[in-house]
Design an enzyme around this catalytic site. Structure first.
Site, short mmCIF file in Angstrom:
data_model
loop_
_atom_site.label_atom_id
_atom_site.label_comp_id
_atom_site.label_asym_id
_atom_site.label_seq_id
_atom_site.Cartn_x
_atom_site.Cartn_y
_atom_site.Cartn_z
N GLU A 136 0.85 -1.19 0.00
CA GLU A 136 0.00 0.00 0.00
C GLU A 136 0.88 1.24 0.00
O GLU A 136 1.86 1.32 0.75
CB GLU A 136 -0.91 -0.01 1.23
CG GLU A 136 -1.81 1.22 1.37
CD GLU A 136 -2.74 1.11 2.57
OE1 GLU A 136 -3.17 -0.02 2.89
OE2 GLU A 136 -3.03 2.16 3.18
N GLU A 141 -2.58 11.22 3.36
CA GLU A 141 -3.63 11.00 4.35
C GLU A 141 -3.62 12.21 5.28
O GLU A 141 -2.56 12.74 5.62
CB GLU A 141 -3.40 9.73 5.16
CG GLU A 141 -3.69 8.46 4.41
CD GLU A 141 -3.52 7.25 5.30
OE1 GLU A 141 -4.52 6.61 5.65
OE2 GLU A 141 -2.36 6.95 5.67
#
Length: 255
Positions: A136, A141
């Site tokens: 990932e 974020e």
């Protein structure tokens, strides 16, 4: 030393690498009046019954109606509806997947305690090998409970979840207007950028073990805005809603 490096970076006492972006090989500018479903998939629901809360105790349910495409922007609107929350999550899985390149998005963030927008990638073999072995790449974020902090993170079998390989960097104006979030991914190294400033990199010597370096295969994009959860924060300020996450473009350059 980790915190010192961030401080030095922010105060300009260490040089930042100049971002080198090669030839543009793909772009999504969100023209028109609807998402191009030849490129994007909608992921719907709350993860149940197999992965309720998407493994993070997230509180939102994803729909195909919490977004609009207008004026060259994709806007994801996250709402408080009844006892729950609704939002949108889209992916390019099986449609647009890339191996290496400089990936970049221009984004305007939602804000407030409990909000959790992201621009990220998953390995295209996730349905075969599962997570975290597929790998990932979290290009951006942001969690509203930590204002001004941009997260850049890699998850692998060796380092994932709470022990992920990543960095958070403070930008005082992060919530103001649009910012660029990018990753330069080569066969040897992955480097993250915010507004063309390097914030994190990873380059293990041994890349033969997929538990350490699963980044030698195609990955696909994900854009979403979650609510709450282990990372987003279990406490949610219901007074912030609705919140808008605005995506100007996603681009991929050769490197």
């Amino acid at each position: 030393m980790k915190n010192l490096s961030v401080l030095l970076l922010l105060t300009g006492l260490v040089a930042t690498a100049q971002v080198k972006k090669g030839k543009l090989i793909w772009e999504e500018n969100f023209d028109g009046k609807a998402l191009n479903e030849k490129v994007w998939n909608f992921e719907l629901g709350n993860g149940c019954p197999n992965n309720c809360g998407f493994g993070n105790a997230e509180k939102q349910t994803y729909t195909n109606s919490n977004h609009k495409v207008e004026g060259g922007f994709l806007t994801i609107t996250t709402k408080k509806e009844g006892d729950g929350y609704t939002s949108t999550r889209i992916t390019t899985e099986g449609k647009k997947e890339f191996k290496y390149g400089y990936m970049e998005a221009r984004l305007k963030l939602p804000v407030g305690k409990g909000i959790w927008p992201a621009f990220w990638m998953l390995g295209g073999n996730i349905d075969q090998v599962g997570w975290p072995l597929a790998g990932e790449i979290d290009i951006m974020e942001y969690v509203g409970r930590e204002p001004h902090m941009a997260y850049a993170t890699l998850h692998t079998t060796e380092t994932h979840g709470e022990h992920a390989n990543g960095e958070k960097t403070e930008f005082k104006n992060l919530e103001e207007g649009f910012h660029l979030y990018g990753v330069n991914w080569t066969k040897d190294k992955i480097t993250f950028y915010v507004d063309d400033k390097e914030v994190h990199s990873f380059a293990p010597q041994d890349k033969s073990d997929p538990k350490v370096w699963p980044f030698n295969q195609p990955f696909y994009f994900i854009l979403n805005c979650a609510v709450g959860g282990y990372f987003g924060g279990m406490e949610v300020d219901n007074g912030i809603f609705p919140q808008q996450y605005v995506i100007d473009y996603v681009k991929v350059f050769a490197n």
